[in-house]
Design an enzyme around this catalytic site. Sequence first.
Site, PDB file in Angstrom:
ATOM      1  N   GLU A   1       1.534  -2.255   6.647  1.00 17.39           N
ATOM      2  CA  GLU A   1       2.180  -2.008   5.357  1.00 17.39           C
ATOM      3  C   GLU A   1       3.671  -1.926   5.628  1.00 17.39           C
ATOM      4  O   GLU A   1       4.109  -1.080   6.408  1.00 17.39           O
ATOM      5  CB  GLU A   1       1.744  -0.662   4.803  1.00 17.39           C
ATOM      6  CG  GLU A   1       0.476  -0.664   4.003  1.00 17.39           C
ATOM      7  CD  GLU A   1       0.178   0.760   3.525  1.00 17.39           C
ATOM      8  OE1 GLU A   1       1.092   1.565   3.331  1.00 17.39           O
ATOM      9  OE2 GLU A   1      -1.016   1.057   3.376  1.00 17.39           O
TER      10      GLU A   1
ATOM     11  N   ASP B   1       6.856  10.268  -1.592  1.00 20.73           N
ATOM     12  CA  ASP B   1       6.979  10.421  -0.147  1.00 20.73           C
ATOM     13  C   ASP B   1       7.525  11.771   0.259  1.00 20.73           C
ATOM     14  O   ASP B   1       8.385  12.342  -0.399  1.00 20.73           O
ATOM     15  CB  ASP B   1       7.887   9.319   0.417  1.00 20.73           C
ATOM     16  CG  ASP B   1       7.179   7.978   0.435  1.00 20.73           C
ATOM     17  OD1 ASP B   1       6.104   7.898   1.054  1.00 20.73           O
ATOM     18  OD2 ASP B   1       7.683   7.027  -0.186  1.00 20.73           O
TER      19      ASP B   1
ATOM     20  N   TYR C   1      -6.784   2.026  -2.006  1.00 23.19           N
ATOM     21  CA  TYR C   1      -6.079   3.010  -1.181  1.00 23.19           C
ATOM     22  C   TYR C   1      -6.477   4.397  -1.669  1.00 23.19           C
ATOM     23  O   TYR C   1      -6.036   4.823  -2.728  1.00 23.19           O
ATOM     24  CB  TYR C   1      -4.581   2.785  -1.340  1.00 23.19           C
ATOM     25  CG  TYR C   1      -3.675   3.512  -0.380  1.00 23.19           C
ATOM     26  CD1 TYR C   1      -3.810   4.878  -0.124  1.00 23.19           C
ATOM     27  CD2 TYR C   1      -2.645   2.832   0.276  1.00 23.19           C
ATOM     28  CE1 TYR C   1      -2.974   5.529   0.752  1.00 23.19           C
ATOM     29  CE2 TYR C   1      -1.792   3.487   1.153  1.00 23.19           C
ATOM     30  CZ  TYR C   1      -1.962   4.834   1.384  1.00 23.19           C
ATOM     31  OH  TYR C   1      -1.110   5.488   2.246  1.00 23.19           O
TER      32      TYR C   1
END
Lengths: 264, 398
Positions: free
Chosen positions: A49, A60, A174
């Site tokens: 990725e 994040d 995911y």
Amino acid sequence: MNRIDALFKGLKKKRKKAFIVYITAGDPNLSVTEKLITELEKSGVDLVEIGIPFSDPLADGPTIQRASQRALKKGANVKSILKMVRSVRKKVKLPLVFMTYYNLVAHYGLSNFVRDSGKAGVDGLIVPDLPPEEAKALIGIAGKRNFATIFLAAPTSTKDRLKNIASKSKGFIYYVSLTGVTGARKKLPQDIVKNVKSLKRITAKPVCVGFGISNPKQAKKLARLADGIIVGSAVIKIIEKNIGKKDLNKKVSAFVKGLARAIH
Amino acid sequence: MRKKHKTPDKRGYFGEFGGKFVPETLMHALKELEGELNKALRDRSFLKEFDYYLKDYAGRPTPLYFAKRLTKKLGGAAIYLKREDLAHTGAHKINNTLGQALLAKKMGKQRIIAETGAGQHGVATATVAAVFGFECDVYMGTEDIRRQALNVYRMKLLGAKVVPVTSGSCTLKDATNEAIRDWVTNVRNTHYILGSVVGPHPYPFMVRKFQSVIGKEAKSQILKIKKRLPDYLVACVGGGSNSIGLFHPFFNDKKVKFVGVEAAGRGVATKEHAATLVKGAPGILHGSRSYLLQDKDGQINIAHSISAGLDYPGVGPEHSYYKKIKRAKYVAVTDSDALRGFRLLSECEGIIPALESAHAIHYASKLAPKLKKNNTIVICISGRGDKDIDIVKEHIKF
């Protein structure tokens, strides 16, 4: 066949699980990223990725935030990253997917982004701030070019949502292991097992687990359950510690090999 | 019959702006919030409780005050001030935090979080946390902690924890990123009280609902005083909650002109401004599609304004929509002109406004002389200026 589909088909035959690594493109610079991608393939990684750094990465944690800042300071952008990918694509066979925030994709233009990424040798896209409800246009464009749209499923997703996410995802799904942002964790929540199992009952598509996974022990345990394991921040921490050092690739490779053994 | 104006649509869009661009982890919480909100807005006991707190706790209605000396000095349109500075905690922010706290209580959340720029929303959130008994964390950029020290101390007195944010520009944008990260992590027991008409659906709609009390009151007050609607509504726009609160109830009154005043910082020709609608372009940040300040690659620019509450590179999607359909006009006022507005209202009317509101005052002071004496301007004084004294001291010397 898309490289991602071929990967999972091959692994399934061998009863093996996919090992996926996330790195931020341009951290610490694009030529290092290019070398790292080839090194990752040699070290047993099945899919990379490639993060396109964004100024405001709200999904994040601190590690990837810092990596993004380092990359942005060096001027990494979609164009320069595409150029790096075109070059590395000649050297590696493994599937590559982009992971980035929606403003960068929308700003580049959805059609242009999918076309240029596909031409450069990228196989799919993960956008953490783009739920399937908002992705109709992207799904349409990507579908025509056999470019995988990978959506995220979370511990808080309801069954209806999981069904929709599964049906809209191409390549793999995911599964976000925890409620939270990216970043290595010592402990992962108990409900992963139950949640991944129920997601797998809904779909036949590969389910890969990411967020928080930081060591071979966690990876090994989850690999029994899922079709793939995604590690990001833990690898970036190694990169961060070894910026400017000659053996950066070696250090990353050693860490990644440990994870690969646990997963494969 | 006039077609009723209805925004946002079911997906949370105002025309092409709005939507829900958030991590999957939050999608269910947003749906739950939307459901509870719609239920509450139809529930008489909820609305009664909200009204009770607005009245007996926050001190509403706030006056619509005729600025007689200012009007005379400017020599044009009659200027009325909607006195949100007189609401409890000193700004309009309390309207929204009371509404959201009551909702959070209904949803059984134990903890509330907020982002804050000027600290007014942080104080208003800390206040409702105290009165309803929530645990409360407020995210604030270190640059804003420095320039709004008084509000930081107030939040602490009210029992909230102020979490310093050191990423990016260390201002409101970064505080918002950090609040969203907290919410993603603690979504099961935490409600995020967003302070403006920004963020993913249903936030822009919800905050407008709770802030519309400003415009509803202003409308009935001006009709009572003047027996007619005003010609202009002027309000500052950062995220845009006081302005939407004032504008929205007048949306269908097409003769009433809306002016949103953004922060031009050191000038819109420089890079140091926060004039998102005047100078930006559409993009996606903090959960919705709206105008943004961004560079050629789509990276978000760092905004600048003397006023921490306007120092934000985004804006509410409903404002982007108003711009697109030309329902409102958006202009920008520089730091130094805002200081002029600040001083003007202080000296002329004995009202020290927030630096945010001072932007609107300055624009109105240029507009009024161009209008006729029988014209009316309503300016929203979104907050009081005590919090800004330290900043202003650096610029106005005696």
